[in-house]
Design an enzyme around this catalytic site. Structure first.
Site, PDB file in Angstrom:
ATOM      1  N   LYS A 104       0.861  -1.184   0.000  1.00 36.28           N
ATOM      2  CA  LYS A 104       0.000   0.000   0.000  1.00 36.28           C
ATOM      3  C   LYS A 104       0.896   1.232   0.000  1.00 36.28           C
ATOM      4  O   LYS A 104       1.928   1.246   0.690  1.00 36.28           O
ATOM      5  CB  LYS A 104      -0.896  -0.038   1.248  1.00 36.28           C
ATOM      6  N   SER A 138      -9.721   1.939   2.923  1.00 33.57           N
ATOM      7  CA  SER A 138      -8.852   2.698   2.058  1.00 33.57           C
ATOM      8  C   SER A 138      -7.818   1.847   1.325  1.00 33.57           C
ATOM      9  O   SER A 138      -7.204   2.313   0.376  1.00 33.57           O
ATOM     10  CB  SER A 138      -8.109   3.752   2.873  1.00 33.57           C
ATOM     11  N   SER A 178      -9.991  -0.471   7.123  1.00 36.89           N
ATOM     12  CA  SER A 178      -9.427  -0.375   5.773  1.00 36.89           C
ATOM     13  C   SER A 178      -8.699  -1.604   5.255  1.00 36.89           C
ATOM     14  O   SER A 178      -8.306  -1.622   4.090  1.00 36.89           O
ATOM     15  CB  SER A 178      -8.498   0.829   5.681  1.00 36.89           C
TER      16      SER A 178
HETATM   17  N1  GLN Z   1     -13.170   4.357   6.334  1.00 42.34           N
HETATM   18  C1  GLN Z   1     -12.572   4.786   7.561  1.00 42.34           C
HETATM   19  C2  GLN Z   1     -12.140   6.216   7.430  1.00 42.34           C
HETATM   20  O1  GLN Z   1     -12.359   6.801   6.414  1.00 42.34           O
HETATM   21  C3  GLN Z   1     -11.430   3.900   7.913  1.00 42.34           C
HETATM   22  C4  GLN Z   1     -10.224   4.185   7.121  1.00 42.34           C
HETATM   23  C5  GLN Z   1      -9.061   3.321   7.506  1.00 42.34           C
HETATM   24  O2  GLN Z   1      -9.212   2.294   8.153  1.00 42.34           O
HETATM   25  N2  GLN Z   1      -7.876   3.777   7.139  1.00 42.34           N
HETATM   26  O3  GLN Z   1     -11.591   6.781   8.346  1.00 42.34           O
END
Ligand code: GLN
Length: 487
Positions: free
Chosen positions: A79, A154, A178
């Site tokens: 990532k 994400s 995410s």
């Molecule tokens: N969707 C959540 C957010 O936007 C979690 C994102 C994540 O786990 N990095 O904060």
């Protein structure tokens, strides 16, 4: 054309060890797939062909010498939140589009030392803020099961790349879901470890008390192979835990008869898609047939996890992202008039809308006069959420439920409605607030869209989670399905 990509990491590792294939061939195979398919998916931000081939050659030399480990020569992806020395580390943002990291993140150097070959860096929501991969500066990623839908976020690029078999495995990070939510939406297996098990050193910070890196792969077995290499104490991360890391691979085949599975009423509420619910039910019945016991439990404060998270995470992000000021590194605006103009325009032009929204919410929540009402309150509720899990784990060994309230949604469907988007993580966020490990495991399809079963464990119980998932995967082949267009 060969079919190496249809094999799991464990199978490819065995073939490499037996010298039935070389890492050079395997790496070339995946690079060719990337060239062929990633125009459609956009799952990578950066591909490093030459470096990958050089790493493959080095891996082949190790294999030839008989000095190889299970990951030696296996092509993976990181990532783009993990710093990679000499290679752009954008975090999905215009702010870091020009940032070449001078060092490797702990996770990157550990996987490098384990002999894994890095194909490149995967696309992601900007600064890991999102649930659909639509906030990336590099454009959305498409879900290989239906390219009109999102891959989740994400870590959407990592999930899509593994699902389409453009990489054997990938790394992800999970601050509020995410790893698990995109793993669910793309039909792969993902593990968010206990907070502190995997070093955050060199992982671009979003919300430091929640962020945790972990593996995303086809199966629990593959995740175990990755986790064994990724986990471990690191004195460069002040929240890294100094304790022995159990061998997750060794535990995969442990018997699960008598396993007590907790089913929280709150995870089967009216917000859950009815078709997803029935697939989860089938998986639970299967566990019962395998000798597990299903126990109804309650997590009464779980419903507060989304509002609590959306105070804590933005507060921490507003502090973490203050370092991007146009002075030290990252984006700088053209011809600033003065220092104030430099700060405001660099940040105004460098950050996207969702990141700005979070910084503003977080700055507000932390400001004098509001701190007690919001941040302190949220921290208190966070304790109650953790206590619910502590009480549950007195009665059960693991907790199961859906990873996501629905299957993959259409691109654009929730992009204009932040609250609807935030609710995508309703079943994953509590785990981060409590610091527990959690997984998503493929458990069927609804209209050809994957469904993910979430398995939550007690602190440091990732070996058991992987074991519980592995037993299920020995009896099912959901995790072996490849979308037709990429088979
Ligand atoms: N969707 C959540 C957010 O936007 C979690 C994102 C994540 O786990 N990095 O904060």
């Amino acid at each position: 054309m060969s079919h190496y990509h249809q094999k799991s990491l464990a199978e490819l590792s065995a073939m490499l060890q037996r010298r039935e294939i070389s890492s050079g061939e395997l790496t070339e195979h995946f690079l060719a797939r990337l060239r062929q398919y990633d125009k459609t998916l956009n799952s990578f931000i950066t591909v490093v062909e030459d470096q990958a081939m050089a790493q493959a050659a080095a891996a082949d030399a190790m294999l030839e010498k008989g000095a190889a480990g299970p990951l030696t020569g296996v092509p993976i992806a990181h990532k783009d939140i993990f710093c990679t020395q000499g290679i752009r580390t954008s975090c999905g943002s215009k702010m870091l589009d020009n940032f070449i990291s001078p060092y490797d993140a702990a996770v990157v150097s550990k996987l490098k030392h384990a002999g894994a070959v890095m194909l490149g860096k995967t696309n992601m929501d900007e600064f890991a803020m999102g649930s659909s991969n639509e906030t990336s500066y590099y454009g959305p990623v498409r879900n290989p099961w239906d390219i009109e839908t999102v891959p989740g976020g994400s870590s959407g690029g990592s999930a899509a790349a593994v699902a389409a078999r453009l990489a054997v495995a990938a790394t992800g990070t999970d601050t509020g879901g995410s790893i698990r939510q995109p793993a669910a939406l793309c039909g792969i297996t993902g593990l968010k470890p206990t907070y502190g098990l995997v070093s955050r050193y060199g992982m671009v910070a979003f919300a430091s008390s929640l962020d945790q890196g972990g593996p995303m792969a086809q199966s629990a077995e593959d995740c175990a192979l990755m986790l064994n290499a990724m986990a471990g104490f690191d004195d460069r991360d002040s929240t890294s835990l100094d304790r022995a890391v159990p061998d997750s691979v060794a535990a995969l085949d442990n018997p699960i008869e008598g396993l007590r599975i907790g089913l929280p009423a709150e995870y089967f509420d009216e917000g859950l898609d009815v078709d997803v619910r029935s697939k989860i039910q089938v998986a639970l019945d299967q566990y019962r047939d395998m000798g597990a016991e299903l126990v109804d439990i309650a997590l009464p404060n779980a419903s507060l996890s989304v509002p609590v998270y959306y105070v804590v995470a933005p507060a921490e992000c507003s502090a973490n992202l203050s370092r991007f000021d146009g002075v030290r590194y990252g984006y700088r605006c053209e011809q600033p008039k003065d220092l104030y103009d430099l700060y405001t325009r660099s940040r105004g032009e460098g950050f996207g809308a969702e990141v700005k929204r979070r910084i503003m919410v977080g700055t507000y929540a932390l400001s004098a006069g509001y701190y007690d009402a919001y941040y302190l309150k949220a921290q208190q509720l966070r304790h109650l959420i953790s206590d619910d899990f502590k009480a549950a784990f007195q009665k059960v060994d693991v907790i199961m439920g859906p990873a996501s309230p629905g299957p993959a949604f259409k691109l654009g469907e929730k992009a204009e409605d932040p609250i609807a988007m935030y609710l995508s993580d309703i079943y994953t966020i509590a785990v981060n607030l409590a610091g527990l490990p959690g997984m998503s495991v493929p458990a069927g399809f609804v209209d050809n869209k994957p469904v993910g079963l979430q398995i939550i464990g007690n602190y440091f119980d990732e070996s058991r989670l992987l074991n519980v998932a592995h037993k299920y995967q020995q009896q099912t082949d959901w995790h072996r399905q490849i979308p037709d267009a990429f088979s």
